[in-house]
Design an enzyme around this catalytic site. Structure first.
Site, PDB file in Angstrom:
ATOM      1  NE  ARG A 111     -26.415   9.244 -24.028  1.00  0.00           N
ATOM      2  CZ  ARG A 111     -27.393   9.051 -25.132  1.00  0.00           C
ATOM      3  NH1 ARG A 111     -28.147   7.844 -25.514  1.00  0.00           N
ATOM      4  NH2 ARG A 111     -27.923  10.229 -25.742  1.00  0.00           N
ATOM      5  CG  PHE A 116     -19.265   3.486 -26.297  1.00  0.00           C
ATOM      6  CD1 PHE A 116     -19.247   2.395 -26.801  1.00  0.00           C
ATOM      7  CD2 PHE A 116     -18.399   3.888 -25.557  1.00  0.00           C
ATOM      8  CE1 PHE A 116     -18.157   1.679 -26.926  1.00  0.00           C
ATOM      9  CE2 PHE A 116     -17.109   3.419 -25.314  1.00  0.00           C
ATOM     10  CZ  PHE A 116     -17.160   2.121 -26.234  1.00  0.00           C
ATOM     11  N   PRO A 117     -23.172   4.624 -28.376  1.00  0.00           N
ATOM     12  CG  PRO A 117     -23.821   3.282 -30.272  1.00  0.00           C
ATOM     13  CD  PRO A 117     -22.624   3.659 -29.462  1.00  0.00           C
ATOM     14  CE  LYS A 118     -21.580   2.142 -23.301  1.00  0.00           C
ATOM     15  NZ  LYS A 118     -20.936   1.613 -22.305  1.00  0.00           N
ATOM     16  CE  LYS A 119     -32.772   4.553 -26.737  1.00  0.00           C
ATOM     17  NZ  LYS A 119     -33.963   4.363 -27.852  1.00  0.00           N
TER      18      LYS A 119
END
Length: 263
Positions: A111, A116-119
């Site tokens: 992120r 990056f759209p990381k969860k």
């Protein structure tokens, strides 16, 4: 600690014990299961950010399960998410729409560095007898299941390598302390020093379940188009900014679907 020491040490947070080390970030024996499917073009239109464009005649999504057993600085983890085939100023590539993984370091690093759209989630990728199986759980709920026949046919390695080397695009958003966007940029990065160890195709299936906080099913599966299983070593290259949304806007040509709205 003096001010100049703070600046010298300011790589990532926390200052005295960052969540991840500086790169380069090398991945050994990285394993992919990628299932490409056709979805609703109206759904894609609502999530692909301009100036990226997608082919409305195809409306494709790549659902990925990625196993990373040996990665510099990040360790051993698994990832899952959706990548949308797009073009940017005439160059074809992929836009990462969402990612879920089970390791704090690459969540924070992904992120903060690239966008990056990381969860946090619980993905898996494993071989069960004759089937390659990828799953994604968000909490106790199974939100994605992908399956593929194990190594039914060898893929064209030159084509696979060329696809992996295409540009990748991310929307990096960092808020200001008042909650407004301080950084809002389109970032481009590439996979580098790629050593392709094998690639195979086979029959595949993909099931996505609606979830409020892991909405992978918002891009519904209308038809599975293809699948591929890949093993490779690679370096995750650092990115560059190719579009800054916070700079004064420059008039741009209308995209095809926008043109249809005004004619």
């Amino acid at each position: 600690m003096r001010e100049n020491e703070v600046v010298k040490r300011a790589f990532a947070m926390p200052l005295t014990n960052p969540a991840y080390p500086p790169g380069p970030y090398r991945f050994v024996n990285r394993e992919y299961l990628i299932i490409t499917y056709r979805t609703d073009p109206a759904k894609l239109r609502s999530v692909v950010p301009a100036p990226l464009e997608f082919d409305e005649r195809e409306a494709l999504v790549k659902y990925e399960f990625i196993r990373m057993p040996d990665s510099n600085g990040f360790g051993d983890y698994t990832e899952s998410g959706q990548v949308i085939p797009v073009s940017f100023r005439g160059r074809k590539g992929g836009y990462t729409h969402c990612m879920f993984l089970n390791d704090e370091g690459p969540i924070a690093g992904g992120r903060e560095l690239w966008g990056f759209p990381k969860k946090l989630g619980q993905p898996t990728l494993r071989t069960e007898i004759d089937t390659l199986i990828g799953t994604l759980d968000y909490g106790p709920v199974r939100v994605a299941t992908g399956t593929m026949g194990y190594k039914h046919r060898e893929a064209d390695l030159a084509q696979v390598k060329a696809a992996l080397e295409e540009p990748n695009f991310l929307l990096k958003i960092i808020p200001h302390v008042d909650g407004s966007p301080r950084i809002c940029e389109l970032v481009e990065y590439h996979l580098e020093q790629l050593v392709l160890k094998g690639a195979w195709t086979g029959p595949a299936a993909l099931s996505l379940t609606p979830h409020a906080l892991a909405p992978v099913a918002d891009l519904p599966v209308l038809e599975v188009v293809s699948s591929i299983h890949i093993r490779a070593d690679l370096t995750l290259g650092l990115g560059k900014v190719v579009h800054d949304y916070l700079q004064p806007s420059v008039r741009r040509p209308l995209r095809n679907y926008e043109r249809s709205l005004v004619t």
